[in-house]
Design a protein around this motif. Structure first.
Motif, PDB file in Angstrom:
ATOM      1  N   TYR A  66       1.751   7.372  -3.621  1.00 48.81           N
ATOM      2  CA  TYR A  66       2.088   6.850  -4.934  1.00 48.81           C
ATOM      3  C   TYR A  66       2.035   5.322  -4.898  1.00 48.81           C
ATOM      4  O   TYR A  66       2.146   4.699  -3.849  1.00 48.81           O
ATOM      5  N   LYS A  67       1.861   4.727  -6.061  1.00 43.77           N
ATOM      6  CA  LYS A  67       1.678   3.276  -6.093  1.00 43.77           C
ATOM      7  C   LYS A  67       2.994   2.507  -6.109  1.00 43.77           C
ATOM      8  O   LYS A  67       3.042   1.356  -5.659  1.00 43.77           O
ATOM      9  N   TYR A  68       4.052   3.126  -6.659  1.00 37.65           N
ATOM     10  CA  TYR A  68       5.316   2.414  -6.803  1.00 37.65           C
ATOM     11  C   TYR A  68       6.493   3.302  -6.394  1.00 37.65           C
ATOM     12  O   TYR A  68       6.472   4.520  -6.572  1.00 37.65           O
ATOM     13  N   ASP A  71      -6.020  -4.294 -17.940  1.00 34.35           N
ATOM     14  CA  ASP A  71      -4.857  -4.260 -17.058  1.00 34.35           C
ATOM     15  C   ASP A  71      -4.186  -2.893 -17.114  1.00 34.35           C
ATOM     16  O   ASP A  71      -4.291  -2.165 -18.114  1.00 34.35           O
ATOM     17  N   GLN A  72      -3.484  -2.563 -16.039  1.00 36.05           N
ATOM     18  CA  GLN A  72      -2.728  -1.326 -16.025  1.00 36.05           C
ATOM     19  C   GLN A  72      -1.496  -1.473 -16.922  1.00 36.05           C
ATOM     20  O   GLN A  72      -0.841  -2.515 -16.945  1.00 36.05           O
ATOM     21  N   PHE A  94       5.140   7.512 -11.019  1.00 34.49           N
ATOM     22  CA  PHE A  94       5.139   6.748  -9.779  1.00 34.49           C
ATOM     23  C   PHE A  94       3.827   6.010  -9.551  1.00 34.49           C
ATOM     24  O   PHE A  94       3.672   5.327  -8.552  1.00 34.49           O
ATOM     25  N   SER A  95       2.880   6.162 -10.478  1.00 34.05           N
ATOM     26  CA  SER A  95       1.570   5.541 -10.313  1.00 34.05           C
ATOM     27  C   SER A  95       1.400   4.311 -11.185  1.00 34.05           C
ATOM     28  O   SER A  95       0.324   3.727 -11.230  1.00 34.05           O
ATOM     29  N   THR A 155      13.473   8.533  -3.110  1.00 33.02           N
ATOM     30  CA  THR A 155      12.471   8.445  -2.068  1.00 33.02           C
ATOM     31  C   THR A 155      11.268   9.337  -2.357  1.00 33.02           C
ATOM     32  O   THR A 155      11.396  10.385  -3.002  1.00 33.02           O
ATOM     33  N   HIS A 156      10.085   8.939  -1.880  1.00 29.40           N
ATOM     34  CA  HIS A 156       8.881   9.750  -2.038  1.00 29.40           C
ATOM     35  C   HIS A 156       8.822  10.890  -1.027  1.00 29.40           C
ATOM     36  O   HIS A 156       7.948  11.753  -1.124  1.00 29.40           O
ATOM     37  N   ASP A 157       9.726  10.891  -0.083  1.00 26.48           N
ATOM     38  CA  ASP A 157       9.809  11.980   0.891  1.00 26.48           C
ATOM     39  C   ASP A 157      10.559  13.135   0.237  1.00 26.48           C
ATOM     40  O   ASP A 157      11.783  13.127   0.142  1.00 26.48           O
TER      41      ASP A 157
END
Length: 509
Positions: A72-74, A128-129, A48-49, A189-191
């Motif tokens: 998280y980033k994404y 770059d990532q 997720f990063s 979802t991140h929840d």
């Protein structure tokens, strides 16, 4: 050196060696297992990063990532227009777990696959990532829509079923629909509490929406299995498509007092009928008799040439193996081991009953092999692997699995199956201006019939078109149709229109 010091030194040396061995084991032998284990929280967090690659159908993403403003980033996103339609194939990405293509192609989607080494190196040099690669699926969006909506509209909110469509010449899976389905966004979802609650609700649903019925549900294939029986009879050299075959209003296999009937179809009553009539009206007595004539060994061999008793799908995990029985277990007092099927049991397999079990994918493969002049191709779902910039790294090459039947047998079967659509029970799949081959199937799930208080049957339908140069082969499986009357649950009535819609979507009719 005195003895106590020497003992402590040796003990410390063994501790050091044990530590080195453990580090070597974890860092070298088990590293990949830990890195690919969806329960690894660090791997999950890393997923997720970074910007995970897209899953595409044609040019349209059915799974993508968007920036997130939380820890998280994404966030993984499944476009709402097709989320439920594609969910059984794409699966979902959740903190701590993955399913479907998200799992099987995780290395590509995260950018860790060796095919993306150069891309990672360039990103590193540029500062770059790392971005994940894209996975392009074989699915035809129009066919997938026709399959999913056909199941939904035909079965209603409480129904259960599946559709698989294959391109016979290559094995490309053009549609893989499972109903009911689910919204993967609720699980991505991140929840974590919300995701856990959504999963628990889906997991407890008695209709099993998380199950991909196309590859994970095995049922009696019923009369659609008569394609295998007909193939075995023709391949044996005992019969040809234009021959007369045994029939009759009932058939009593040797060694049993139980008889097999034809559900009142009077067309099957004569002792001899044409092969075409037997398939047109799906005469149980004919195919039970043919199975006994061919014998269980050759029936099994024919079924296995079509893919039964084996695994063949590489792109998705969890495929259930379709089964033609390999023997009947014996008790210890009888010496253990197994015995061969009896004539009575073999007769039942000839009509897709007894212990014959099939997934929708398997019956689509049987149909596709006949449509492809007898050659069975490995089914596949991943068409291409791309970089994040859409440069193609790999395109899947079609892979031949077997010569299921000879080209001559395939042509004879095609002529017979065209007649089933033109003159018999498969007429709901007829397409104007196109020659269609097809077969219906209705499989009893209990010894007591629905009309006598038993459970409703399973309904099946298989077809391909154009019959002489097939572009698509379809299998429709109706597991539950609770909003339909018992006498309405039949392969032609329920599955035929769905198969027709899918074929028309591929043929753009």
């Amino acid at each position: 050196m005195n003895k106590p010091i020497r003992t402590v030194s040796i003990f410390c040396m063994f501790l050091f060696l044990a530590l080195m061995a453990n580090v070597t084991y974890v860092q070298f032998w088990k590293a990949e297992d830990y890195n690919t284990d969806p329960r690894n929280a660090r791997v999950a967090e890393a997923s997720f990063s970074r910007e995970r690659g897209q899953i595409l159908v044609g040019d349209e993403p059915v799974a993508t990532s968007k920036p997130s403003d939380d820890q998280y980033k994404y966030l993984r996103v499944y476009p709402s227009s097709g989320a439920r339609m594609f969910a059984p194939v794409t699966g979902y990405l959740q903190l701590g777990s993955q399913t479907g293509i998200e799992r099987s192609q995780n290395a590509v989607l995260t950018g860790e696959d060796p095919q993306l080494f150069v891309t990672r190196l360039v990103d590193l040099l540029k500062g770059d990532q790392t971005q994940g690669g894209n996975v392009v699926l074989t699915l035809n969006a129009a066919a997938q829509k026709a399959a999913f909506e056909g199941l939904r509209d035909t079965l209603g909110p409480r129904g259960e079923g599946s559709v698989v469509a294959i391109q016979p010449k290559t094995g490309r899976v053009l549609a893989m629909a499972s109903y009911p389905s689910y919204d993967p966004n609720e699980l991505a979802t991140h929840d974590s509490k919300s995701a856990a609650a959504a999963y628990e609700q889906l997991d407890k649903d008695p209709r099993d929406p998380l199950v991909n019925r196309a590859i994970q549900t095995r049922l009696f294939p019923g009369s659609t299995f008569k394609l295998v029986t007909a193939a075995a009879a023709i391949e044996s050299g005992k019969y040809h498509g234009d021959d007369q075959v045994p029939a009759g209003s009932s058939y009593q296999p040797p060694g049993t007092t139980r008889t097999i009937g034809n559900d009142g179809r009077s067309q099957c009553n004569p002792s001899k009928i044409s092969f075409a009539t037997a398939l047109d009206w799906s005469c149980n007595t004919t195919f039970a008799h043919l199975a006994v004539e061919v014998g269980p060994e050759k029936m099994r061999d024919q079924a296995e040439k079509f893919g039964f008793n084996s695994n063949y799908l590489l792109d998705l995990k969890g495929q259930a193996q379709s089964v033609y029985p390999t023997g009947i277990p014996l008790s210890d007092k009888d010496g253990g081991g197994t015995r061969e099927l009896s004539d009575a049991e073999t007769a039942q397999t000839g009509i897709g009953q007894f212990e014959v079990q099939s997934t929708p994918l398997q019956m689509a493969m049987v149909t596709a092999a006949i449509a492809n002049q007898g050659t069975l191709m490995r089914p596949y779902l991943v068409e291409q692997v791309q970089t994040a910039g859409f440069d193609v790294l790999r395109t899947t090459e079609p892979d031949k699995l077997s010569d299921a039947v000879s080209p001559q047998t395939a042509r004879e079967l095609t002529d017979l199956l065209v007649s089933v659509v033109d003159n018999g029970t498969a007429s709901p799949a007829a397409i104007s201006g196109v020659k269609v081959a097809g077969k219906t199937g209705t499989a009893q799930r209990t010894s007591t019939r629905c009309s006598a208080g038993g459970k409703p049957p399973y309904a099946w339908f298989v077809s391909y078109a154009p019959a002489d140069n097939a572009e698509v082969a379809v299998a429709v499986m109706i597991e539950e149709a609770p909003d339909r009357a018992c006498d309405e649950i039949a392969g032609g009535q329920l599955g035929g229109p769905i198969a027709k819609a899918v074929m028309e979507a591929v043929l753009k009719k």
